[in-house]
Enzyme design. Structure first.
Site, mmCIF file in Angstrom:
data_model
loop_
_atom_site.group_PDB
_atom_site.id
_atom_site.type_symbol
_atom_site.label_atom_id
_atom_site.label_comp_id
_atom_site.label_asym_id
_atom_site.label_seq_id
_atom_site.Cartn_x
_atom_site.Cartn_y
_atom_site.Cartn_z
ATOM 1 N N LYS A 2 0.294 -1.939 6.501
ATOM 2 C CA LYS A 2 1.565 -2.223 5.594
ATOM 3 C C LYS A 2 2.572 -2.817 6.616
ATOM 4 O O LYS A 2 2.648 -3.820 7.100
ATOM 5 C CB LYS A 2 1.798 -1.631 4.590
ATOM 6 C CG LYS A 2 0.579 -1.313 3.414
ATOM 7 C CD LYS A 2 0.891 -0.876 2.290
ATOM 8 C CE LYS A 2 -0.103 -0.951 1.245
ATOM 9 N NZ LYS A 2 -1.086 -0.198 0.784
ATOM 10 N N ASP A 36 -2.990 9.572 6.103
ATOM 11 C CA ASP A 36 -3.034 8.264 5.834
ATOM 12 C C ASP A 36 -1.743 7.665 5.481
ATOM 13 O O ASP A 36 -1.056 7.880 4.330
ATOM 14 C CB ASP A 36 -4.026 7.743 4.356
ATOM 15 C CG ASP A 36 -4.052 6.400 4.174
ATOM 16 O OD1 ASP A 36 -3.063 5.418 4.534
ATOM 17 O OD2 ASP A 36 -5.165 5.873 3.444
ATOM 18 N N TYR A 50 -5.158 6.939 -2.572
ATOM 19 C CA TYR A 50 -6.040 5.759 -2.282
ATOM 20 C C TYR A 50 -6.014 5.516 -0.791
ATOM 21 O O TYR A 50 -5.042 5.744 -0.365
ATOM 22 C CB TYR A 50 -5.468 4.561 -3.035
ATOM 23 C CG TYR A 50 -5.939 3.307 -2.364
ATOM 24 C CD1 TYR A 50 -7.283 2.883 -3.050
ATOM 25 C CD2 TYR A 50 -5.545 2.182 -1.911
ATOM 26 C CE1 TYR A 50 -8.055 1.796 -3.056
ATOM 27 C CE2 TYR A 50 -6.073 1.094 -1.747
ATOM 28 C CZ TYR A 50 -7.341 0.703 -2.267
ATOM 29 O OH TYR A 50 -7.785 -0.269 -1.961
#
Ligand SMILES: *Cc1c(COP(=O)(O)O)cnc(C)c1O
Length: 431
Positions: A266, A238, A143
């Site tokens: 995050k 990522d 994702y």
């Protein structure tokens, strides 16, 4: 007695689609009513009924130093008192960029944005702009946020176009995304041999955390690095989830592989909206205002968010921080594995740094297909038993878990004690 969570969920559904502002929060995968959180401290949060939970999602990663850490809260309060946003540069943004570049050496220059989605989307545009190519390669189960080009799953063959995984994504966008199997270096090699000259970039989660926890094999990432270099494609790691989570230098430091671009989020916001993408200066120079790849943001590098992020980045550099985080996470997965064995439940678990995966399977899965074969109904029963016992796991069998520096021995032991009971609860019928 009706629970306040039920009342709030009913009310939320009137004005918010599904009652939540991000889908996995809705408990659709595990069933039941989402918990509405009132406050958090250290390893815990409390719901609207006043029930306390040991929290293993940590806001899906950011809460690595524990919730409401006094130093982070103080930095945020001080920054807020100076003004919330200026739309002009601040010194804090320079400090943040310097810190990121120092901690992740593959990043020579970095741009701050407000979400992982925005960072990944911008990194793709940069890769396409810098190479003049359209095709991107991603892997099933990874994702990278919800930009159109990334909500795509595999088509029927290697060179066939990807298919949108969401309504609203035009086929014309999806056709530029090629989706391959994670941990299959041969397939990647075959693709580059056929179409290498049209590939702008390969984007990957080097430790995948959005199909539960799945480690890349070193061979897979090494092949990716070699093929991108040979064919002039941009390698994008990522690390929105793995960055500052699996190690201080991210997954790239564990695997000792240097990507061309890295996407972060995050942890770097410490709980406020900060994300970033960065890499080789020669690539980053293509961004506006220097270059022709446009990218901008009203709240990019927001001073309050940067204060939270910068303070968090300082705290995680304390001596022994990752050793302790890794040890507690390992203690958790070993304890859970032992509790499952005692109960005769088929179960395995894995951890990398402060991130873990729980699998209702005999062996830790190493492919997306193996991951999807894990027992979902067993997980759902386990999830609810743990929730009842005051342990909040990710409400899906296919999400990773997160430990913070505040999960001490007593917290881990309480979790394992709850798991001993939970593993003995029978599974619901498979839906
Ligand atoms: C969470 C995540 C994103 C998206 O970040 P948002 O801030 O939710 O937009 C992108 N990539 C990875 C690997 C993630 O875990």
């Amino acid at each position: 007695m009706t629970s306040n969570n039920d009342t709030l969920f009913t009310r939320a559904q009137r004005t918010t689609p599904g009652g939540v502002n991000s889908p996995v929060r809705a408990f659709r995968s595990v069933g039941g009513t989402p918990r509405f959180i009132t406050h958090a401290a250290g390893p815990y949060f409390w719901d609207a009924d006043g029930k306390r939970y040991i929290d293993y999602i940590g806001s899906w990663g950011p809460a690595i130093v524990g919730h409401a850490h006094p130093a982070v809260i103080q930095a945020v309060q001080e920054a807020a008192a100076r003004g919330l946003s200026f739309g002009a540069p601040t010194e804090g943004e320079i400090e943040m960029a310097e810190e990121i570049c120092r901690l992740v050496p593959s990043i020579e220059q970095v741009r701050l944005v407000s979400s992982g989605t925005e960072a990944a989307m911008s990194a793709l545009r940069l890769a396409r702009g810098a190479t003049g190519r359209d095709k991107i390669v991603k892997f099933e189960g990874c994702y990278h946020g919800h930009a159109d080009s990334l909500l795509v799953k595999a088509g029927s063959g290697l060179l066939t176009f990807g298919n949108p995984t969401s309504a609203g994504v035009p086929e014309d966008f999806a056709k530029h995304t090629l989706v391959l199997d994670y941990n299959n270096p041969q397939q990647l090699e075959d693709l580059f041999n056929q179409a290498g000259g049209s590939i702008a970039c390969v984007i990957v989660e080097p430790v995948a955390g959005n199909m539960n926890l799945l480690r890349a094999t070193p061979e897979f990432l090494q092949a990716m690095r070699r093929l991108c270099s040979r064919h002039g494609a941009v390698l994008i790691f990522d690390e929105v989830m793995s960055g500052f989570r699996v190690a201080l230098g991210g997954a790239q430091s564990l695997y000792q592989i240097t990507p061309d671009l890295t996407v972060l989020g995050k942890v770097i916001g410490g709980g406020l909206p900060v994300a970033a993408f960065g890499g080789r200066a020669e690539l980053m120079r293509h961004l506006a205002p220097l270059g022709s790849v446009y990218q901008a943001g009203t709240l990019s590098g927001n001073p309050v968010a940067v204060a939270a992020g910068l303070t968090t980045l300082k705290l995680i550099q304390a001596a022994g921080f990752y050793e302790a985080l890794g040890a507690q996470t390992m203690k958790l997965v070993q304890g859970l594995t032992g509790a499952a064995r005692e109960a005769g439940v088929t179960f395995s678990a894995d951890a990398v740094g402060g991130m873990f995966g729980l699998y209702f399977a005999a062996d830790v899965p190493d492919t997306y297909t193996a991951m999807m074969a894990c027992g979902k109904s067993r997980f759902n029963a386990f999830f609810h038993a743990m929730l009842d016992a005051g342990v909040y796991l990710a409400p899906s069998a296919f999400e990773a878990g997160f430990v913070s520096a505040q999960h001490d021995d007593a917290v881990i032991d309480a979790t394992i004690a709850a798991a001993r009971q939970a593993f003995s609860r029978p599974a619901q019928t498979e839906s």
